[in-house]
Design a protein around this motif. Structure first.
Motif, PDB file in Angstrom:
ATOM      1  N   ARG A 269       8.162  44.484  10.409  1.00 38.77           N
ATOM      2  CA  ARG A 269       8.160  45.407  11.554  1.00 38.77           C
ATOM      3  C   ARG A 269       6.809  45.431  12.240  1.00 38.77           C
ATOM      4  O   ARG A 269       6.710  45.758  13.410  1.00 38.77           O
ATOM      5  N   CYS A 350       9.803  42.946  16.322  1.00 42.31           N
ATOM      6  CA  CYS A 350       9.808  42.667  14.883  1.00 42.31           C
ATOM      7  C   CYS A 350      10.213  41.206  14.686  1.00 42.31           C
ATOM      8  O   CYS A 350      10.663  40.548  15.630  1.00 42.31           O
ATOM      9  N   GLU A 396      12.305  45.634  18.344  1.00 41.66           N
ATOM     10  CA  GLU A 396      12.293  46.377  17.090  1.00 41.66           C
ATOM     11  C   GLU A 396      13.556  47.213  16.877  1.00 41.66           C
ATOM     12  O   GLU A 396      14.012  47.395  15.750  1.00 41.66           O
ATOM     13  N   LEU A 399      16.242  45.606  14.698  1.00 39.25           N
ATOM     14  CA  LEU A 399      15.883  45.035  13.391  1.00 39.25           C
ATOM     15  C   LEU A 399      17.010  45.167  12.365  1.00 39.25           C
ATOM     16  O   LEU A 399      17.488  44.169  11.803  1.00 39.25           O
TER      17      LEU A 399
END
Ligand code: ADP
Ligand code: ASP
Ligand code: MG
Length: 417
Positions: A269, A350, A396, A399
């Motif tokens: 991350r 990420c 992100e 993810l």
């Protein structure tokens, strides 16, 4: 009789009750005739608490002083665990990193182990005493305390196992082995009975925090037999059963079993992306952009340079998120010198990576990965590949979805064929 280094992570020593269980486990191995060196981490949450205290007093804590503070967590657990062992009738003696001594370089907060003086530990072992050695810490050539980076107790344990030529290093943690991906994200993740060093190295370097990457590097370099297993099972589990549990990190050539194409999915991350637009496409431009970033000790990971249009090109790369604002500032400083149009940044990205030695012999993995992500409407911003991994940078917010759908698409789940 075998000689084993046993490392216990933060959750495993989170309370005096858990420490007592660790002592029972160690006592059981000793009673079975094995020689043991124990390496505990700090109690879970303790290292964060200590770093938090430091930050209350200095926004960017002085690295030398931060290590003095952060290393105290492990000093507490070695003492407590030694007492718990004595209470079990096992002779034990605690050691800090400097008492051993674990010699490191002077890179505070991320020091590297240079050597270990194993003399006192050998004497203890010969006298039937269990040495309990603080993980995560060492001392540099000038006598300064150092720490090895977050998760560094893994590396302490493997380095001790290498120095003492132990038969095996057991990493006891709060999961019962290495899984196809973090079981906190995908509950259907499957435990792997074995994984190759190469794959484990990729998994760790691509974000799987189950083992610190340097511990895997050490194990590979010194051929340390390494196993990840649970500390939360019944402490009286027979040694013969426990010794075979968890995940064994193997050398590929030792591997007898048929390899899956993909062994696991890792994710990170803490990444950020920077883009320099409209730079002249001429020799030296990559150096002009990345040179100052490297000079500032910022690690650059993925790099992409677009095809040029009218002699101008865009250049993107990723850095650790903690270095994002510094990297942005550096680029702003060189912007006019390199003749860039704009500097763009995104610190909400990420990296999702698929790892497997089977990729060497199987084609089509990348396209299947890209199709799976596209079917979920997940845009891939950057791609990088090596012989045994494919990484994609995505927003992100995708993810968990990306990891889940890839895990399913590649049949990595429990019970999958
Ligand atoms: P310790 O305190 O024992 O060192 P860590 O928190 O450092 O424990 O590492 C164990 C954690 O690693 C697990 O709780 C799990 O959430 C996480 N993890 C990430 N990737 C994996 C994976 N592929 N397999 C197992 N655990 C993983
Ligand atoms: N206590 C240290 C940390 O929290 C080292 C470790 O747990 O391995 O990072
Ligand atoms: Mg850890």
């Amino acid at each position: 009789m075998a000689f084993i280094v046993q490392k216990f992570g933060g959750t495993s020593v989170a309370s005096t009750e858990r420490i007592r269980n660790v002592a029972r486990r160690v006592a059981k191995w000793c009673a079975a005739g094995h020689q043991v060196v124990v390496v505990p981490s700090a109690m879970s949450g303790e290292t964060n608490r200590l770093i938090g205290l430091a930050r209350e007093l200095q926004e960017e804590p002085d690295p030398r002083e931060l290590d003095v503070v952060a290393s105290t967590g492990e000093q507490v657990t070695v003492g407590l665990l030694s007492m718990a062992l004595m209470a079990q009738g096992v002779k034990a003696r605690s050691y800090t990193g400097w008492q051993v001594k674990v010699l490191t370089d002077s890179a505070f907060t991320k020091a590297r182990i240079l050597g270990i003086d194993e003399q006192r530990l050998r004497e203890d072992l010969a006298a039937g005493i269990v040495p309990v050695v603080a993980g995560f810490q060492g001392i540099d050539a000038h006598g300064n305390l150092t720490t090895l980076g977050r998760g560094g107790s893994d590396t302490s344990a493997v380095a001790l196992a290498a120095a003492l030529k132990a038969d095996e290093c057991l990493i006891f943690t709060d999961v019962d082995g290495v899984y196809t991906t973090d079981p906190r994200i995908v509950p259907e993740a499957r435990r792997l009975a074995t994984i190759t060093f190469e794959e484990m190295l990729e998994m760790a370097s691509l974000g799987s925090k189950v083992l610190q990457i340097r511990s895997v590097e050490f194990a590979g370099k010194y051929r340390v037999r390494l196993r990840v297993l649970s500390s939360l099972t019944d402490p009286d589990l027979p040694v013969a059963v426990e010794a075979q549990s968890g995940t064994l990190i193997t050398f590929e050539e030792d591997e007898q079993m048929e390899q899956a194409v993909i062994s696991g999915i890792a994710f990170a991350r803490d990444e950020a992306k920077l883009t320099v637009t409209g730079v002249p496409d001429r020799p030296g431009i990559a150096y002009a952009i990345l040179g100052p970033v490297g000079d500032a000790n910022i690690d650059v990971d993925m790099i992409i340079q677009n095809a040029s249009v009218d002699g101008l090109t865009d250049f993107s790369f990723t850095v650790p998120r903690g270095d994002y604002s510094r990297a942005l500032q550096i680029l702003e400083n060189v912007k006019s010198h390199i003749g860039a149009r704009a500097i763009l940044g995104d610190n909400r990205i990420c990296k999702v990576s698929m790892v497997g030695v089977g990729m060497r012999t199987h084609a089509g993995i990348a396209s299947r990965m890209f199709r799976t992500l596209s079917e979920e409407g997940i845009n891939i911003q950057m791609i990088s590949t090596s012989e045994i991994k494919i990484s994609a940078v995505v927003d992100e917010k995708y993810l968990e979805l990306a990891v889940r759908v890839l895990h399913k698409a590649f049949d990595l789940e429990q019970g999958a064929a």
